[in-house]
Design a protein around this motif. Structure first.
Motif, short mmCIF file in Angstrom:
data_model
loop_
_atom_site.label_atom_id
_atom_site.label_comp_id
_atom_site.label_asym_id
_atom_site.label_seq_id
_atom_site.Cartn_x
_atom_site.Cartn_y
_atom_site.Cartn_z
N LYS A 78 0.74 -1.27 -0.13
CA LYS A 78 0.09 0.50 0.23
C LYS A 78 0.82 0.89 -0.31
CE LYS A 78 -3.75 1.68 2.71
NZ LYS A 78 -4.51 2.01 3.22
N SER A 79 -0.08 2.50 -0.51
CA SER A 79 1.32 3.35 -0.71
C SER A 79 1.29 4.15 0.43
CB SER A 79 0.47 4.10 -1.51
OG SER A 79 1.78 5.34 -2.45
N LEU A 80 2.53 4.37 0.85
CA LEU A 80 2.61 5.25 2.11
C LEU A 80 3.61 6.05 2.01
CD1 LEU A 80 2.96 2.15 4.89
CD2 LEU A 80 0.90 3.67 4.41
N GLN A 93 5.11 9.29 7.50
CA GLN A 93 3.96 8.36 8.24
C GLN A 93 4.75 7.04 9.04
OE1 GLN A 93 0.90 7.31 4.64
NE2 GLN A 93 -0.34 8.89 6.22
N VAL A 94 6.04 6.83 8.34
CA VAL A 94 6.52 5.34 9.24
C VAL A 94 7.70 5.53 9.87
CG1 VAL A 94 6.92 3.01 8.10
CG2 VAL A 94 5.81 4.32 7.00
N LEU A 95 8.55 6.87 9.36
CA LEU A 95 9.21 7.61 9.84
C LEU A 95 9.49 7.43 11.32
CD1 LEU A 95 12.61 8.62 9.33
CD2 LEU A 95 10.75 10.96 9.54
N PRO A 96 8.83 7.59 12.25
CA PRO A 96 8.44 7.42 13.85
C PRO A 96 9.01 6.04 14.06
CG PRO A 96 7.04 8.77 13.30
CD PRO A 96 7.65 8.06 11.91
N LEU A 97 7.88 4.87 13.12
CA LEU A 97 8.06 3.86 13.96
C LEU A 97 9.20 3.08 13.85
CD1 LEU A 97 6.01 1.21 14.66
CD2 LEU A 97 5.43 1.64 12.37
N ALA A 98 9.72 3.09 11.90
CA ALA A 98 11.22 2.33 12.21
C ALA A 98 12.05 3.16 13.10
CB ALA A 98 11.68 3.71 10.22
N LEU A 99 11.89 4.24 13.36
CA LEU A 99 13.32 4.86 14.43
C LEU A 99 13.21 4.33 15.79
CD1 LEU A 99 12.60 9.06 14.08
CD2 LEU A 99 15.14 7.32 13.69
N GLN A 143 -4.46 1.81 8.21
CA GLN A 143 -5.81 1.08 7.43
C GLN A 143 -4.55 -0.14 6.90
OE1 GLN A 143 -8.60 0.96 7.81
NE2 GLN A 143 -8.89 1.67 9.50
N VAL A 144 -3.72 -0.28 7.52
CA VAL A 144 -2.70 -1.50 6.52
C VAL A 144 -3.03 -2.85 7.41
CG1 VAL A 144 -1.43 0.43 5.39
CG2 VAL A 144 -0.55 -0.28 7.70
N ASN A 145 -2.04 -3.85 6.83
CA ASN A 145 -2.03 -5.27 7.51
C ASN A 145 -0.54 -4.98 8.08
OD1 ASN A 145 -0.27 -6.49 5.89
ND2 ASN A 145 -2.15 -7.03 4.68
N SER A 146 -0.37 -6.44 8.89
CA SER A 146 1.48 -6.17 9.26
C SER A 146 2.43 -6.43 8.27
CB SER A 146 1.40 -7.82 9.82
OG SER A 146 1.19 -9.02 9.80
N MET A 147 2.41 -7.39 7.14
CA MET A 147 2.59 -7.13 6.03
C MET A 147 3.66 -5.58 5.67
SD MET A 147 2.47 -10.91 4.14
CE MET A 147 2.56 -12.10 5.36
N GLN A 148 2.45 -5.27 5.12
CA GLN A 148 1.67 -4.12 4.30
C GLN A 148 2.59 -2.85 5.22
OE1 GLN A 148 -2.04 -3.44 3.89
NE2 GLN A 148 -1.52 -4.02 1.84
N LEU A 149 2.57 -2.76 6.59
CA LEU A 149 3.46 -1.63 7.28
C LEU A 149 5.05 -1.96 7.40
CD1 LEU A 149 3.10 0.98 8.96
CD2 LEU A 149 3.03 -0.26 11.32
N LEU A 150 5.79 -3.07 7.86
CA LEU A 150 6.50 -3.97 7.76
C LEU A 150 7.49 -3.54 6.29
CD1 LEU A 150 8.19 -5.30 9.98
CD2 LEU A 150 8.02 -7.17 9.96
N TYR A 151 6.87 -3.83 5.15
CA TYR A 151 7.87 -3.73 3.95
C TYR A 151 8.03 -2.56 3.83
CZ TYR A 151 7.81 -4.14 -1.18
OH TYR A 151 8.06 -3.97 -2.11
N TYR A 152 7.86 -1.54 4.44
CA TYR A 152 8.18 -0.51 4.21
C TYR A 152 9.16 0.31 4.92
CZ TYR A 152 4.75 1.08 -0.20
OH TYR A 152 4.07 1.15 -1.27
#
Length: 309
Positions: free
Chosen positions: A66-68, A72-78, A177-186
Motif C-alpha cells: 500500500k502506498s505510504l 508516516q512510517v519514519l517514527p515507527l522505523a526509528l 489501515q494497513v496489515n502487518s506485512m504492508q507496514l513492515l514492508y516499508y
C-alpha cells in the motif's frame, strides 16, 4: 491461512512466535559470545532479510503493498531500530535471565503509556494480574541475575523504546489501515538505511570483527539463519499485535520467558532453585488470570452484540 478459523489462526501465529522467539534468543547469544559477531551488523542483517522475505511474500501474492508516505512510517522505523538494537545489546551485555527480566517490565510500561497518552482504561482485575507477573519474574531472577551498570542502561532503554514501539505498531495499523506485512514492508528498508549510516561510526566494517570480515562458512550460515528466524519473529509480532493488543502480546511474552528459562535448565544445565520454580509458577498464574479475564470480556462483548436488535 484463510481456510483456518479465527482461533486457529491466532494459535498458529502464537506458536510461530513462540518457537522463533526462543530460538533467536539462544542463537543470537551464541553469535555474540562464541563468535563475537557485531551487534548492529547482525541487526542490519535481520532487517535486510526481513525486507527480502516480505518482497518475496508480495511477489507470491501474500499481500499487496500500500502506498505510504515516508513521514508516516519514519517514527515507527526509528523506534524499530531502537527496539531491536537495545534489546540485542541487553542480550549481549547481560545473562539470558537479565535480558528476559527487562523484557517482562514492558507490560506495565505499555499499560502506563496507553493510559496516559491514549486515555485507554484497564479494569482493576487486569491491572492486578501485572502483580504476580512482575513478582514472579523478579523472584525467578533474584538469586542468579547480576546486573552491570552498562546492562542496566541497555535494559532500561530497551524497555522504554520497546514499549513505545509496540504501542505504535497497533496504532499505526489502525490509523493507516494497513496489515502487518504492508507496514513492515516499508519500515524494514527504512530501518536498514538508518543502520547503514550509523554502523561505520560504532563498529568495524572490514577486517577482523567486521561484518565483511573473515568469517567461516558455518558462521555465515548461522548469521543468515538468525536473520530468517528474526523475519519470522518480526512478522509474527506485527500480526499478533494487530489482531490482539500490545498487552496481550507481552503477556504471551512472559510465557516465553518461563519456557526460555526451562530450556536453559534442560539444554544448558542451568541450575533451577526452588525460588526460581516459584517465580515461574507465579508468572504462569498471572498469565492464566489475564487470559481468563480477557476471554470473559470478549464473551460479554459478543453477548451484548448478539442481543442488539
Amino acid at each position: 491461512m484463510g481456510w483456518m478459523p479465527e482461533q486457529g489462526r491466532l494459535a498458529a501465529g502464537l506458536l510461530v512466535n513462540l518457537a522463533a522467539s526462543i530460538c533467536i534468543v539462544f542463537l543470537n547469544k551464541w553469535l555474540y559470545v562464541r563468535l563475537g559477531f557485531p551487534n548492529l551488523s547482525l541487526t542490519l542483517v535481520h532487517f535486510a532479510i526481513t525486507w527480502l522475505g516480505l518482497y518475496l511474500c508480495q511477489a507470491l501474492g501474500a499481500f499487496s503493498p500500500k502506498s505510504l508516505q515516508p513521514s508516516q512510517v519514519l517514527p515507527l522505523a526509528l523506534s524499530f531500530c531502537g527496539f531491536v538494537v537495545f534489546t540485542n545489546l541487553s542480550l549481549q551485555s547481560n545473562t539470558i535471565g537479565t535480558y528476559q527480566l527487562a523484557k517482562a517490565m514492558t507490560t506495565p510500561v505499555i499499560v502506563v503509556i496507553q493510559s496516559l497518552a491514549y486515555g485507554k482504561t484497564f479494569p482493576l482485575r487486569i491491572k492486578l494480574t501485572l502483580v504476580p507477573i512482575t513478582l514472579g519474574v523478579f523472584l525467578n531472577s533474584y538469586y542468579d541475575v547480576k546486573f552491570s551498570a552498562l546492562g542496566i542502561v541497555f535494559a532500561t532503554l530497551g524497555v522504554l523504546v520497546t514499549s513505545i514501539y509496540q504501542v505504535w505498531v497497533g496504532a499505526k495499523q489502525h490509523e493507516l489501515q494497513v496489515n502487518s506485512m504492508q507496514l513492515l514492508y516499508y519500515q524494514a528498508p527504512m530501518s536498514s538505511a538508518m543502520l547503514l549510516f550509523i554502523i561505520p561510526f560504532f563498529e568495524p566494517v572490514f577486517g577482523e570483527g567486521g561484518i565483511f570480515g573473515p568469517w567461516t562458512l558455518s558462521a555465515v550460515i548461522m548469521v543468515l539463519l538468525s536473520g530468517v528466524i528474526a523475519f519470522m519473529v518480526n512478522l509474527s509480532i506485527y500480526w499478533i499485535i494487530g489482531n490482539t493488543s500490545p498487552v496481550t502480546y507481552n503477556m504471551f511474552g512472559h510465557f516465553k520467558f518461563c519456557i526460555t528459562l526451562l530450556g536453559g535448565c534442560l539444554l544448558f544445565k542451568d541450575p533451577l532453585s526452588v525460588n526460581q520454580g516459584l517465580g515461574i509458577l507465579c508468572t504462569l498464574l498471572g498469565i492464566l488470570a489475564y487470559t481468563h479475564f480477557k476471554l470473559s470480556e470478549q464473551e460479554n462483548s459478543n453477548s451484548k452484540l448478539a442481543q442488539r436488535p
